[in-house]
Enzyme design. Structure first.
Site, PDB file in Angstrom:
ATOM      1  N   ASP A 108      -2.383 -41.711 -32.919  1.00 37.89           N
ATOM      2  CA  ASP A 108      -1.175 -41.129 -32.331  1.00 37.89           C
ATOM      3  C   ASP A 108      -1.139 -39.620 -32.548  1.00 37.89           C
ATOM      4  O   ASP A 108      -0.704 -38.870 -31.681  1.00 37.89           O
ATOM      5  CB  ASP A 108       0.096 -41.786 -32.881  1.00 37.89           C
ATOM      6  CG  ASP A 108       0.129 -41.884 -34.398  1.00 37.89           C
ATOM      7  OD1 ASP A 108      -0.785 -41.332 -35.054  1.00 37.89           O
ATOM      8  OD2 ASP A 108       1.053 -42.527 -34.934  1.00 37.89           O
ATOM      9  N   HIS A 159      -5.526 -46.300 -31.061  1.00 32.11           N
ATOM     10  CA  HIS A 159      -5.915 -47.610 -31.586  1.00 32.11           C
ATOM     11  C   HIS A 159      -4.809 -48.635 -31.345  1.00 32.11           C
ATOM     12  O   HIS A 159      -3.636 -48.290 -31.140  1.00 32.11           O
ATOM     13  CB  HIS A 159      -6.234 -47.523 -33.082  1.00 32.11           C
ATOM     14  CG  HIS A 159      -5.068 -47.064 -33.920  1.00 32.11           C
ATOM     15  ND1 HIS A 159      -3.987 -47.857 -34.201  1.00 32.11           N
ATOM     16  CD2 HIS A 159      -4.817 -45.870 -34.518  1.00 32.11           C
ATOM     17  CE1 HIS A 159      -3.129 -47.200 -34.942  1.00 32.11           C
ATOM     18  NE2 HIS A 159      -3.603 -45.971 -35.148  1.00 32.11           N
TER      19      HIS A 159
END
Length: 499
Positions: free
Chosen positions: A386, A88
């Site tokens: 992540d 993102h």
């Protein structure tokens, strides 16, 4: 408690560690097709570690021009499919620092405010039609655009939206304009979009998709939900993976507590803000400090300071505090590679996604030779975190690529080489050697890292086959990647005893 919830609980701690930025993609002029340019070999000495310079790269400012090698191949090679995972874009912090004010950031999108792109205004308008799309599970109830004038925790910022509009547009130039991967009348079966149930991943995916397919037809779009941040689908049950993660987290804790400079810095920061050191440490201050840094905001000061007094630098957190935390994270990144515990965790965490990708590629490759006209997924997008992408990089042997920056992209390309003679092709098919002309490329933030991967590191890139054979990837995913955990399959690796 569901397996997916357990996985998310186990992985959320990784949000607070190893925020190691990536190496920047070398800006090189794209000059057409040649074997040399497809797989450039850069002979440069790595710069000395600089936590502040590395953090600028992590921020991934959208006003910087970034070139990429996506879509480049030798002549006569045909692109069959592309699988993309994105992290993102830029977001508001997930944690707040005690006794400080939150960063003043407006998350409502406006094409009149920087950063912006010509695409932004039409993107905002197009998202208003989102009710025409097909939304799996709870995704239909999530906001499709950031909506708060004062950002909420974890909310995607306008910077994050612009980052992915640029990402999508870049890959549109590479795959739509150059290779016509998807035509104007693309079928719903040719496009696969999936995301976790967080608004920041959903919104990042939609921004990317709009850049890739401007003004796409909502009625042909289905957005699917992954319940786990590992994108493990129905293969999330893996006790050994969880135990490797526990061991890695204990190693991280030992490394942090042994760092005396870091400990002194936390004590100083806590004293500055007037809070207990353990409370400050638990608040993961680097997350909020990254937001201040990436948005060019002054680092926070204690909210208990009286307004009648002149600003006192001693009552504010500083760049020096931030640099020490970032330095420790870099040191931990190096120790993590040496210890090898994270790599074991990563192999089991990443396998379900890699296996699904390998299966789809194999089906597409077979279909291109035996079932012409059959519709398969030709473009797959996974909008993730992540903690999704980091183990994927490690499992592929790309630990040196660094921790995923905001809006990082990892791309798998499937290529069909030049056609062999008819009699050779028939012979190969009979022998089950249909993979002969199928190849894969792996690119991270636009840089071709195929020959740095564990499955193609030993391939001679200057041979008659300038790309990596797809068979290497299939063998790696289905067998070879488990060597590190002394197993031959995912099920065996997941259920064996971890010492």
């Amino acid at each position: 408690m569901s397996v997916a919830v357990r996985i998310n609980q186990l992985t959320v701690i990784l949000l607070s560690v190893h925020l190691i930025p990536t190496n920047p993609v070398a800006e090189q002029k794209l000059l057409g097709k040649s074997r040399k340019r497809v797989n450039p070999v850069l002979h440069t000495d790595p710069p000395a570690p600089d936590p502040i310079r590395d953090t600028h790269r992590y921020c991934n400012y959208p006003n910087l021009t970034e070139h990429g090698w996506e879509g480049h191949s030798p002549a006569d090679y045909r692109l069959l499919s592309v699988h993309v995972m994105i992290r993102h874009g830029d977001r508001f912090p997930l944690y707040s620092i005690p006794k400080t004010k939150k960063p003043a950031i407006d998350c409502v999108l406006s094409d009149k405010r920087k950063p912006s792109l010509p695409l932004l205004a039409s993107f905002i308008s197009h998202l208003a039609l989102g009710g025409r799309g097909h939304w799996e599970a709870s995704l239909g109830s999530l906001p499709r655009l950031p909506t708060h004038s004062t950002c909420e925790m974890g909310e995607l910022t306008q910077t994050g939206v612009v980052q992915h509009l640029k990402n999508g547009d870049h890959l549109r130039q590479a795959y739509i304009k150059r290779h016509s991967l998807l035509t104007a009348d693309w079928s719903p079966r040719q496009l696969w979009v999936e995301t976790t149930g967080k608004s920041r991943t959903l919104q990042s995916g939609l921004a990317f998709l709009f850049g890739f397919l401007p003004r796409f037809d909502w009625s042909r779009l289905t957005v699917r939900q992954q319940w786990s941040t590992l994108f493990c689908g129905s293969s999330c049950d893996c006790p050994a993976r969880n135990r490797y993660l526990d061991q890695e987290q204990r190693r991280q804790y030992r490394q942090r507590t042994a760092d005396t400079e870091l400990e002194r810095t936390y004590i100083t920061m806590a004293k500055t803000l007037g809070v207990a050191t353990k409370i400050l440490r638990a608040a993961n201050p680097v997350d909020a400090l990254l937001c201040h840094f990436c948005h060019g905001l002054a680092f926070p000061c204690s909210s208990s300071r009286t307004t009648s007094k002149a600003p006192d630098e001693g009552a504010c957190l500083t760049l020096q505090h931030f640099a020490v935390i970032r330095r420790q994270q870099k040191d931990d990144e190096l120790e993590r590679r040496e210890a090898g515990l994270y790599r074991r965790y990563a192999v089991l965490a990443a396998h379900p996604y890699l296996n699904r990708t390998a299966t789809q590629m194999e089906r597409i490759a077979r279909g291109s030779q035996t079932r012409k006209g059959t519709e398969e997924v030709v473009f797959a997008l996974a909008s993730a975190h992540d903690v999704t992408m980091a183990p994927l990089l490690s499992a592929l042997g790309l630990e040196g690529a660094g921790f995923p920056k905001f809006a990082a992209r990892l791309v798998f390309e499937l290529w069909n080489g030049p056609e062999a003679k008819d009699n050779e092709r028939k012979s190969d098919r009979k022998r089950g050697r249909w993979l002969k002309n199928m190849f894969i490329r792996v690119l991270y933030n636009g840089e071709d890292l195929t020959f740095d991967t564990a499955f193609c590191r030993d391939h001679n890139r200057h041979s008659a086959q300038p790309l990596c054979p797809l068979g290497n990837f299939l063998s790696f995913v289905r067998n070879d990647m488990f060597n590190i955990v002394n197993a031959t399959s995912y099920q065996q690796a997941c259920h064996q005893t971890v010492l």
